[in-house]
Design a protein around this motif. Structure first.
Motif, PDB file in Angstrom:
ATOM      1  N   UNK A  86       0.842  -1.195   0.000  1.00  0.00           N
ATOM      2  CA  UNK A  86       0.000   0.000   0.000  1.00  0.00           C
ATOM      3  C   UNK A  86       0.881   1.251   0.000  1.00  0.00           C
ATOM      4  N   UNK A  87       0.751   2.063  -1.053  1.00  0.00           N
ATOM      5  CA  UNK A  87       1.640   3.220  -1.247  1.00  0.00           C
ATOM      6  C   UNK A  87       1.194   3.964  -2.499  1.00  0.00           C
ATOM      7  N   UNK A  88       1.934   5.045  -2.805  1.00  0.00           N
ATOM      8  CA  UNK A  88       1.734   5.783  -4.057  1.00  0.00           C
ATOM      9  C   UNK A  88       2.826   5.343  -5.018  1.00  0.00           C
ATOM     10  N   UNK A  89       2.452   5.077  -6.261  1.00  0.00           N
ATOM     11  CA  UNK A  89       3.400   4.604  -7.264  1.00  0.00           C
ATOM     12  C   UNK A  89       3.467   5.606  -8.417  1.00  0.00           C
ATOM     13  N   UNK A  90       4.682   5.942  -8.797  1.00  0.00           N
ATOM     14  CA  UNK A  90       4.906   6.915  -9.854  1.00  0.00           C
ATOM     15  C   UNK A  90       5.640   6.266 -11.021  1.00  0.00           C
ATOM     16  N   UNK A  91       5.089   6.436 -12.201  1.00  0.00           N
ATOM     17  CA  UNK A  91       5.760   6.055 -13.438  1.00  0.00           C
ATOM     18  C   UNK A  91       6.548   7.276 -13.916  1.00  0.00           C
ATOM     19  N   UNK A  92       7.767   7.043 -14.368  1.00  0.00           N
ATOM     20  CA  UNK A  92       8.673   8.150 -14.676  1.00  0.00           C
ATOM     21  C   UNK A  92       9.368   7.883 -16.002  1.00  0.00           C
ATOM     22  N   UNK A  93       9.525   8.914 -16.802  1.00  0.00           N
ATOM     23  CA  UNK A  93      10.216   8.774 -18.086  1.00  0.00           C
ATOM     24  C   UNK A  93      11.359   9.780 -18.157  1.00  0.00           C
ATOM     25  N   UNK A  94      12.405   9.395 -18.842  1.00  0.00           N
ATOM     26  CA  UNK A  94      13.480  10.319 -19.148  1.00  0.00           C
ATOM     27  C   UNK A  94      14.119   9.905 -20.457  1.00  0.00           C
ATOM     28  N   UNK A  95      15.044  10.702 -20.936  1.00  0.00           N
ATOM     29  CA  UNK A  95      15.713  10.408 -22.189  1.00  0.00           C
ATOM     30  C   UNK A  95      16.807   9.393 -21.929  1.00  0.00           C
ATOM     31  N   UNK A  96      16.813   8.323 -22.693  1.00  0.00           N
ATOM     32  CA  UNK A  96      17.773   7.239 -22.467  1.00  0.00           C
ATOM     33  C   UNK A  96      19.196   7.682 -22.796  1.00  0.00           C
ATOM     34  N   UNK A  97      20.106   7.195 -21.961  1.00  0.00           N
ATOM     35  CA  UNK A  97      21.549   7.352 -22.230  1.00  0.00           C
ATOM     36  C   UNK A  97      21.974   8.803 -22.399  1.00  0.00           C
ATOM     37  N   UNK A  98      21.343   9.656 -21.667  1.00  0.00           N
ATOM     38  CA  UNK A  98      21.684  11.075 -21.695  1.00  0.00           C
ATOM     39  C   UNK A  98      22.072  11.451 -20.289  1.00  0.00           C
ATOM     40  N   UNK A  99      23.300  11.934 -20.129  1.00  0.00           N
ATOM     41  CA  UNK A  99      23.886  11.959 -18.799  1.00  0.00           C
ATOM     42  C   UNK A  99      23.146  12.750 -17.749  1.00  0.00           C
ATOM     43  N   UNK A 100      22.490  13.819 -18.139  1.00  0.00           N
ATOM     44  CA  UNK A 100      22.019  14.751 -17.127  1.00  0.00           C
ATOM     45  C   UNK A 100      20.571  15.147 -17.369  1.00  0.00           C
ATOM     46  N   UNK A 101      19.760  14.194 -17.683  1.00  0.00           N
ATOM     47  CA  UNK A 101      18.395  14.529 -18.074  1.00  0.00           C
ATOM     48  C   UNK A 101      17.455  14.473 -16.878  1.00  0.00           C
ATOM     49  N   UNK A 102      16.519  15.423 -16.838  1.00  0.00           N
ATOM     50  CA  UNK A 102      15.540  15.454 -15.762  1.00  0.00           C
ATOM     51  C   UNK A 102      14.573  14.275 -15.905  1.00  0.00           C
ATOM     52  N   UNK A 103      13.942  13.935 -14.779  1.00  0.00           N
ATOM     53  CA  UNK A 103      12.891  12.927 -14.772  1.00  0.00           C
ATOM     54  C   UNK A 103      11.538  13.618 -14.905  1.00  0.00           C
ATOM     55  N   UNK A 104      10.644  13.004 -15.681  1.00  0.00           N
ATOM     56  CA  UNK A 104       9.277  13.493 -15.805  1.00  0.00           C
ATOM     57  C   UNK A 104       8.348  12.467 -15.170  1.00  0.00           C
ATOM     58  N   UNK A 105       7.610  12.911 -14.160  1.00  0.00           N
ATOM     59  CA  UNK A 105       6.764  12.017 -13.377  1.00  0.00           C
ATOM     60  C   UNK A 105       5.332  12.012 -13.885  1.00  0.00           C
ATOM     61  N   UNK A 106       4.687  10.866 -13.714  1.00  0.00           N
ATOM     62  CA  UNK A 106       3.245  10.809 -13.853  1.00  0.00           C
ATOM     63  C   UNK A 106       2.576  11.334 -12.596  1.00  0.00           C
ATOM     64  N   UNK A 107       1.265  11.369 -12.624  1.00  0.00           N
ATOM     65  CA  UNK A 107       0.505  11.935 -11.512  1.00  0.00           C
ATOM     66  C   UNK A 107       0.350  10.980 -10.341  1.00  0.00           C
ATOM     67  N   UNK A 108       0.756   9.728 -10.526  1.00  0.00           N
ATOM     68  CA  UNK A 108       0.749   8.772  -9.426  1.00  0.00           C
ATOM     69  C   UNK A 108      -0.518   7.926  -9.389  1.00  0.00           C
ATOM     70  N   UNK A 109      -0.348   6.722  -8.848  1.00  0.00           N
ATOM     71  CA  UNK A 109      -1.470   5.819  -8.597  1.00  0.00           C
ATOM     72  C   UNK A 109      -1.394   5.387  -7.141  1.00  0.00           C
ATOM     73  N   UNK A 110      -2.463   5.627  -6.428  1.00  0.00           N
ATOM     74  CA  UNK A 110      -2.499   5.204  -5.027  1.00  0.00           C
ATOM     75  C   UNK A 110      -3.011   3.771  -4.963  1.00  0.00           C
ATOM     76  N   UNK A 111      -2.220   2.880  -4.446  1.00  0.00           N
ATOM     77  CA  UNK A 111      -2.583   1.467  -4.323  1.00  0.00           C
ATOM     78  C   UNK A 111      -3.050   1.181  -2.905  1.00  0.00           C
ATOM     79  N   UNK A 112      -4.268   0.693  -2.815  1.00  0.00           N
ATOM     80  CA  UNK A 112      -4.842   0.285  -1.526  1.00  0.00           C
ATOM     81  C   UNK A 112      -4.985  -1.228  -1.521  1.00  0.00           C
ATOM     82  N   UNK A 113      -4.584  -1.854  -0.423  1.00  0.00           N
ATOM     83  CA  UNK A 113      -4.696  -3.300  -0.284  1.00  0.00           C
ATOM     84  C   UNK A 113      -5.793  -3.608   0.733  1.00  0.00           C
ATOM     85  N   UNK A 114      -6.746  -4.396   0.312  1.00  0.00           N
ATOM     86  CA  UNK A 114      -7.878  -4.757   1.173  1.00  0.00           C
ATOM     87  C   UNK A 114      -7.550  -6.058   1.882  1.00  0.00           C
ATOM     88  N   UNK A 115      -7.651  -6.068   3.212  1.00  0.00           N
ATOM     89  CA  UNK A 115      -7.277  -7.302   3.947  1.00  0.00           C
ATOM     90  C   UNK A 115      -8.218  -8.467   3.627  1.00  0.00           C
TER      91      UNK A 115
END
Lengths: 115, 112
Positions: A86-115
């Motif tokens: 149970x947590x927030x999960x972020x998918x992130x993209x950046x430019x491959x093999x580029x030494x100093x590239x910023x990360x671009x985040x998605x808005x997140x998915x909150x995962x809830x686990x029901x017992x």
């Protein structure tokens, strides 16, 4: 330019059932893709990464993701959910093999686990 | 395992005051970044820093923001005159290059 779309803002699953968190990306370059997890009041922890090697990537805590270029997707899966997932999960993209590239985040998915 | 550290963990300040957020990178990392996350929103890039220069900055990173590496170890983010909308979690990240960035635990900034 690059962007990430996380298709679900909130996912709920029962403990012991599979998890699927969906992510689509857009990138003008060859992408590197990541999934980060953020537990409540904690920092960002890297779950797994795709950097142009194998398209099926295994990460920590039993999580996997598959890079599908034709579908521009990088969905995160786990066969059997645990309460500690149970947590927030972020998918992130950046430019491959580029030494100093910023990360671009998605808005997140909150995962809830029901017992 | 080496990790990125940040201080303070929580900073409360009055609007208009200056704040300095500090980060200690992993020792062999050369690339440094600041990101922020406003409560309930996604993580946003602020600035990247390499070889004592800013490499890239976002639209958020205006003249009120500055970064430096004053002593070769700490990496700091300064906000000169804080606004209410600067309230957020600020994350430092560091990298050896080629994509993988390691994040610190964050500093929660509250501007009153």
């Amino acid at each position: 330019a690059q962007s990430v779309t996380q298709l679900d803002s909130h996912v709920s699953v029962s403990e012991g059932t599979p998890v699927l968190l969906r992510c689509n990306y857009s990138s003008s370059y060859s992408p590197s893709l990541f999934w980060y997890v953020q537990h409540p009041n904690k920092g960002l922890q890297l779950l797994l990464k795709y950097t142009s090697a194998a398209t099926l990537v295994k990460g920590i805590n039993g999580f996997e993701a598959e890079f599908k270029k034709s579908e521009t997707s990088f969905h995160l899966t786990k066969p059997s959910a645990h309460m500690s997932d149970a947590a927030e999960y972020f998918c992130v993209v950046t430019r491959a093999n580029f030494g100093n590239e910023k990360l671009t985040f998605g808005t997140g998915t909150r995962l809830t686990i029901i017992p | 395992e080496p990790e990125v550290t940040q201080t303070p963990s929580h900073q409360v300040t009055q609007m208009g005051q200056e704040v300095i957020l500090r980060c200690v990178p992993i020792s062999n990392h050369l690339y440094f970044y600041w990101y922020r996350q406003i409560l309930g929103q996604k993580v946003e890039f602020l600035v990247s820093f390499y070889n004592n220069e800013i490499s890239e900055k976002s639209e958020i990173f205006d003249d009120q923001f500055s970064v430096e590496r004053p002593d070769g170890s700490n990496f700091t983010l300064k906000i000169r005159s804080t606004k209410l909308e600067d309230s957020a979690m600020y994350f430092c990240a560091t990298s050896r290059g080629y994509n993988e960035q390691f994040f610190g635990p964050g500093t929660r900034l509250t501007v009153l």
